[in-house]
Design a protein around this motif. Sequence first.
Motif, PDB file in Angstrom:
ATOM      1  N   GLU A   1       0.856  -1.192   0.000  1.00 27.47           N
ATOM      2  CA  GLU A   1       0.000   0.000   0.000  1.00 27.47           C
ATOM      3  C   GLU A   1       0.887   1.235   0.000  1.00 27.47           C
ATOM      4  OE1 GLU A   1      -3.655   2.042   2.526  1.00 27.47           O
ATOM      5  OE2 GLU A   1      -3.107  -0.052   2.882  1.00 27.47           O
ATOM      6  N   ALA A   2       1.148   1.740  -1.197  1.00 21.67           N
ATOM      7  CA  ALA A   2       2.081   2.853  -1.361  1.00 21.67           C
ATOM      8  C   ALA A   2       1.579   3.765  -2.468  1.00 21.67           C
ATOM      9  CB  ALA A   2       3.482   2.321  -1.706  1.00 21.67           C
ATOM     10  N   GLU A   3       2.244   4.911  -2.615  1.00 21.79           N
ATOM     11  CA  GLU A   3       1.768   5.937  -3.534  1.00 21.79           C
ATOM     12  C   GLU A   3       2.111   5.656  -4.989  1.00 21.79           C
ATOM     13  OE1 GLU A   3       5.390   9.074  -2.773  1.00 21.79           O
ATOM     14  OE2 GLU A   3       4.184   8.322  -1.120  1.00 21.79           O
ATOM     15  N   ARG A   4       3.015   4.706  -5.251  1.00 18.24           N
ATOM     16  CA  ARG A   4       3.397   4.387  -6.623  1.00 18.24           C
ATOM     17  C   ARG A   4       2.609   3.165  -7.097  1.00 18.24           C
ATOM     18  NH1 ARG A   4       9.265   4.174  -9.628  1.00 18.24           N
ATOM     19  NH2 ARG A   4       8.587   2.955 -11.387  1.00 18.24           N
ATOM     20  N   ASN A   5       1.361   3.376  -7.462  1.00 20.61           N
ATOM     21  CA  ASN A   5       0.500   2.314  -7.994  1.00 20.61           C
ATOM     22  C   ASN A   5       0.464   1.083  -7.096  1.00 20.61           C
ATOM     23  OD1 ASN A   5      -0.028   3.892 -10.316  1.00 20.61           O
ATOM     24  ND2 ASN A   5       1.890   3.195 -11.240  1.00 20.61           N
ATOM     25  N   ASN A   6       0.565   1.339  -5.780  1.00 18.80           N
ATOM     26  CA  ASN A   6       0.490   0.280  -4.778  1.00 18.80           C
ATOM     27  C   ASN A   6       1.563  -0.789  -4.942  1.00 18.80           C
ATOM     28  OD1 ASN A   6      -1.651   1.284  -3.182  1.00 18.80           O
ATOM     29  ND2 ASN A   6      -3.118   0.629  -4.738  1.00 18.80           N
ATOM     30  N   VAL A   7       2.748  -0.351  -5.348  1.00 16.31           N
ATOM     31  CA  VAL A   7       3.931  -1.204  -5.303  1.00 16.31           C
ATOM     32  C   VAL A   7       5.066  -0.382  -4.709  1.00 16.31           C
ATOM     33  CG1 VAL A   7       3.288  -2.649  -7.274  1.00 16.31           C
ATOM     34  CG2 VAL A   7       4.640  -0.577  -7.649  1.00 16.31           C
ATOM     35  N   THR A   8       6.046  -1.060  -4.151  1.00 17.44           N
ATOM     36  CA  THR A   8       7.203  -0.360  -3.607  1.00 17.44           C
ATOM     37  C   THR A   8       8.412  -1.273  -3.709  1.00 17.44           C
ATOM     38  OG1 THR A   8       7.990   0.996  -1.755  1.00 17.44           O
ATOM     39  CG2 THR A   8       6.962  -1.109  -1.198  1.00 17.44           C
ATOM     40  N   CYS A   9       9.543  -0.808  -3.244  1.00 16.03           N
ATOM     41  CA  CYS A   9      10.768  -1.616  -3.239  1.00 16.03           C
ATOM     42  C   CYS A   9      11.582  -1.228  -2.011  1.00 16.03           C
ATOM     43  CB  CYS A   9      11.571  -1.389  -4.519  1.00 16.03           C
ATOM     44  SG  CYS A   9      12.189   0.300  -4.722  1.00 16.03           S
ATOM     45  N   ALA A  10      12.569  -2.052  -1.686  1.00 17.74           N
ATOM     46  CA  ALA A  10      13.393  -1.801  -0.503  1.00 17.74           C
ATOM     47  C   ALA A  10      14.125  -0.469  -0.602  1.00 17.74           C
ATOM     48  CB  ALA A  10      14.391  -2.939  -0.324  1.00 17.74           C
ATOM     49  N   ALA A  11      14.587  -0.126  -1.801  1.00 17.57           N
ATOM     50  CA  ALA A  11      15.315   1.135  -1.982  1.00 17.57           C
ATOM     51  C   ALA A  11      14.438   2.326  -1.629  1.00 17.57           C
ATOM     52  CB  ALA A  11      15.810   1.254  -3.421  1.00 17.57           C
ATOM     53  N   ASP A  12      13.167   2.277  -2.028  1.00 11.25           N
ATOM     54  CA  ASP A  12      12.289   3.414  -1.756  1.00 11.25           C
ATOM     55  C   ASP A  12      11.917   3.487  -0.281  1.00 11.25           C
ATOM     56  OD1 ASP A  12      10.925   5.678  -2.988  1.00 11.25           O
ATOM     57  OD2 ASP A  12       9.084   4.687  -2.326  1.00 11.25           O
ATOM     58  N   LEU A  13      11.673   2.346   0.331  1.00 14.28           N
ATOM     59  CA  LEU A  13      11.363   2.344   1.762  1.00 14.28           C
ATOM     60  C   LEU A  13      12.543   2.904   2.554  1.00 14.28           C
ATOM     61  CD1 LEU A  13       9.613  -1.138   2.098  1.00 14.28           C
ATOM     62  CD2 LEU A  13       8.516   1.114   2.103  1.00 14.28           C
ATOM     63  N   HIS A  14      13.746   2.514   2.153  1.00 19.35           N
ATOM     64  CA  HIS A  14      14.945   3.023   2.826  1.00 19.35           C
ATOM     65  C   HIS A  14      15.097   4.524   2.615  1.00 19.35           C
ATOM     66  CE1 HIS A  14      19.071   3.524   4.124  1.00 19.35           C
ATOM     67  NE2 HIS A  14      19.418   3.940   2.917  1.00 19.35           N
ATOM     68  N   LEU A  15      14.912   4.979   1.369  1.00 19.60           N
ATOM     69  CA  LEU A  15      15.145   6.393   1.071  1.00 19.60           C
ATOM     70  C   LEU A  15      14.088   7.282   1.702  1.00 19.60           C
ATOM     71  CD1 LEU A  15      17.203   8.134  -0.256  1.00 19.60           C
ATOM     72  CD2 LEU A  15      15.999   7.918  -2.427  1.00 19.60           C
ATOM     73  N   LYS A  16      12.871   6.776   1.856  1.00 17.12           N
ATOM     74  CA  LYS A  16      11.861   7.568   2.556  1.00 17.12           C
ATOM     75  C   LYS A  16      12.258   7.768   4.012  1.00 17.12           C
ATOM     76  CE  LYS A  16       7.549   7.842   1.843  1.00 17.12           C
ATOM     77  NZ  LYS A  16       6.089   7.604   1.755  1.00 17.12           N
ATOM     78  N   THR A  17      12.862   6.749   4.607  1.00 13.80           N
ATOM     79  CA  THR A  17      13.365   6.894   5.981  1.00 13.80           C
ATOM     80  C   THR A  17      14.473   7.944   6.042  1.00 13.80           C
ATOM     81  OG1 THR A  17      12.840   4.586   6.511  1.00 13.80           O
ATOM     82  CG2 THR A  17      14.442   5.679   7.912  1.00 13.80           C
TER      83      THR A  17
END
Length: 222
Positions: free
Chosen positions: A62-78
């Motif tokens: 459940e994310a803003e990019r068409n409900n997909v994400t990746c580890a890189a994005d989760l890390h960079l958001k942190t």
Amino acid sequence: MIKLSYLQEKLSSCCEIDSFSISMCSESERQALWDLLPECKSVIVLAHHIKHSIEWAWFPFEAERNNVTCAADLHLKTECEKITSVIKDNGYNSIIIPYPGRSGIRFKDLANKTGLGKIGDNFLFLHKEWGAWAHLRVIVSDGEISDKLPECKEVCYHCGICKTSCPAKVIKDDTLLGVECSQYQNKIDEEFGIQGSYTPKCEECARVCPIGETPEKITISK
């Protein structure tokens, strides 16, 4: 005013940051940014170095990019949250820009205005050292950032390998056939998607680029 070097100290070693004035944006970019944060003055771009292909493995979430994400994005958001916290502590406001599908702003176009790198002939953002293996996020703030990175004038070698290697033949001299690229990506997803648990992406134009160290490719079996 906040020093860029101070913000860089707060980040993990796999990330790099740069900033520029909103005055460098196009009129449409400025308006979109002001819609998110009125009176914003600075655009802050963060780049994370992709060292392992699994970091760019997109999965349902459940994310803003068409409900997909990746580890890189989760890390960079942190990492972005670290920066917004520092900005708040210094008395300024900031906001992490939503993904382009939500904000209408392309991260690579903003990153192209920084000293981090430039957009290459493959129409990907090429970090000056990491090449295409950089994941981007953007913050806007009503504070000003000093001691920015030196200007980056060129990164791409213009070797043409990305154009000749593209399996969908969507990379042209002056444009990327985005619709056709998306259609090819969707075809790959339909062919190799593992019961909806993983969304594979074509990375050929990134993998053939001679800039940066290319991580080992993930092997997918039908």
